[in-house]
Scaffold this motif. Structure first.
Motif, mmCIF file in Angstrom:
data_model
loop_
_atom_site.group_PDB
_atom_site.id
_atom_site.type_symbol
_atom_site.label_atom_id
_atom_site.label_comp_id
_atom_site.label_asym_id
_atom_site.label_seq_id
_atom_site.Cartn_x
_atom_site.Cartn_y
_atom_site.Cartn_z
ATOM 1 N N MET A 1 0.877 -1.071 0.030
ATOM 2 C CA MET A 1 -0.215 -0.026 0.162
ATOM 3 C C MET A 1 0.942 1.254 -0.018
ATOM 4 S SD MET A 1 -3.345 0.447 2.476
ATOM 5 C CE MET A 1 -2.457 0.811 3.835
ATOM 6 N N ALA A 2 0.431 2.108 -0.786
ATOM 7 C CA ALA A 2 1.329 3.309 -0.905
ATOM 8 C C ALA A 2 0.524 4.583 -1.143
ATOM 9 C CB ALA A 2 2.460 3.247 -2.121
ATOM 10 N N ARG A 20 -2.908 1.015 -3.678
ATOM 11 C CA ARG A 20 -4.039 1.412 -2.914
ATOM 12 C C ARG A 20 -3.657 2.037 -1.528
ATOM 13 N NH1 ARG A 20 -5.195 -1.271 -6.400
ATOM 14 N NH2 ARG A 20 -5.167 -3.548 -6.306
ATOM 15 N N SER A 21 -4.489 3.072 -1.218
ATOM 16 C CA SER A 21 -4.140 3.948 -0.131
ATOM 17 C C SER A 21 -5.583 3.706 0.810
ATOM 18 C CB SER A 21 -3.747 5.199 -0.269
ATOM 19 O OG SER A 21 -3.737 5.950 0.872
ATOM 20 N N ALA A 54 -9.979 14.470 -3.529
ATOM 21 C CA ALA A 54 -9.069 15.074 -4.149
ATOM 22 C C ALA A 54 -7.846 14.286 -4.712
ATOM 23 C CB ALA A 54 -8.897 16.463 -3.640
ATOM 24 N N ALA A 55 -7.376 13.670 -3.658
ATOM 25 C CA ALA A 55 -6.254 12.974 -3.864
ATOM 26 C C ALA A 55 -6.402 11.794 -4.815
ATOM 27 C CB ALA A 55 -5.807 12.222 -2.450
ATOM 28 N N ALA A 56 -7.840 11.262 -4.638
ATOM 29 C CA ALA A 56 -7.979 10.148 -5.819
ATOM 30 C C ALA A 56 -8.055 10.581 -7.048
ATOM 31 C CB ALA A 56 -9.364 9.447 -5.478
ATOM 32 N N ILE A 64 -3.176 4.903 -8.962
ATOM 33 C CA ILE A 64 -3.174 4.722 -7.457
ATOM 34 C C ILE A 64 -4.634 5.024 -6.840
ATOM 35 C CG2 ILE A 64 -2.408 5.839 -5.080
ATOM 36 C CD1 ILE A 64 0.065 6.465 -6.868
ATOM 37 N N THR A 65 -5.390 4.182 -5.977
ATOM 38 C CA THR A 65 -6.388 4.255 -5.515
ATOM 39 C C THR A 65 -6.390 4.917 -4.095
ATOM 40 O OG1 THR A 65 -6.782 2.235 -4.790
ATOM 41 C CG2 THR A 65 -7.521 2.417 -7.152
#
Length: 142
Positions: A1-2, A20-21, A54-56, A64-65
């Motif tokens: 995960m990152a 994924r995060s 926003a990060a998504a 990256i999810t």
């Protein structure tokens, strides 16, 4: 995960091409038992939801999810601050599934979001509260 790709420009993606995060923050800031809004707490949680969305969007191009988990009333030592076993039983009766959540319920949601099964889910928040925040629930109805 990152949470973000390494600075080198390498995305750090797995062989499946996805990283994924997941974030963790409680839901119980919406209302207290007297029906009073906790505006300051609810605003901070809305900010976290906005950050997740926003990060998504920002990290989607790197595959990256970013998702979140909002726990409800979970049986932890912090529940002792609310009262004795009778108080906890009363809280559980107000939850549609009829029980307090367990730490494992939150872990299962986090593991799901970190798994390949969630590869096409991003910018979402899973509420793990036994149905307590459903609009029709007696847990949120004054």
């Amino acid at each position: 995960m990152a949470a973000a790709p390494p600075a080198s420009g390498d995305t750090g993606c797995s062989t499946h091409g996805n990283t994924r995060s997941a974030s963790f923050f409680p839901t119980n800031g919406q209302w207290n038992k007297q029906g009073h809004a906790l505006a300051h707490y609810a605003a901070s949680k809305a900010g976290v939801n906005g950050f997740i969305r926003a990060a998504a969007l920002e990290l989607a191009a790197d595959r990256i999810t970013v998702n979140g988990v909002e726990p409800g009333m979970i049986r932890t030592p912090a529940m002792d601050n609310l009262g004795d076993a009778d108080v906890n039983a009363a809280i559980a009766r107000g939850i549609p599934l009829g029980r307090l959540g367990e730490p494992g319920d939150i872990a299962a949601a986090m593991l799901f979001l970190a798994s390949d099964a969630a590869a096409y889910i991003t910018g979402q928040t899973i509420v793990v509260d036994g149905g307590a925040t459903l609009p029709e629930s007696s847990a949120v109805m004054p």
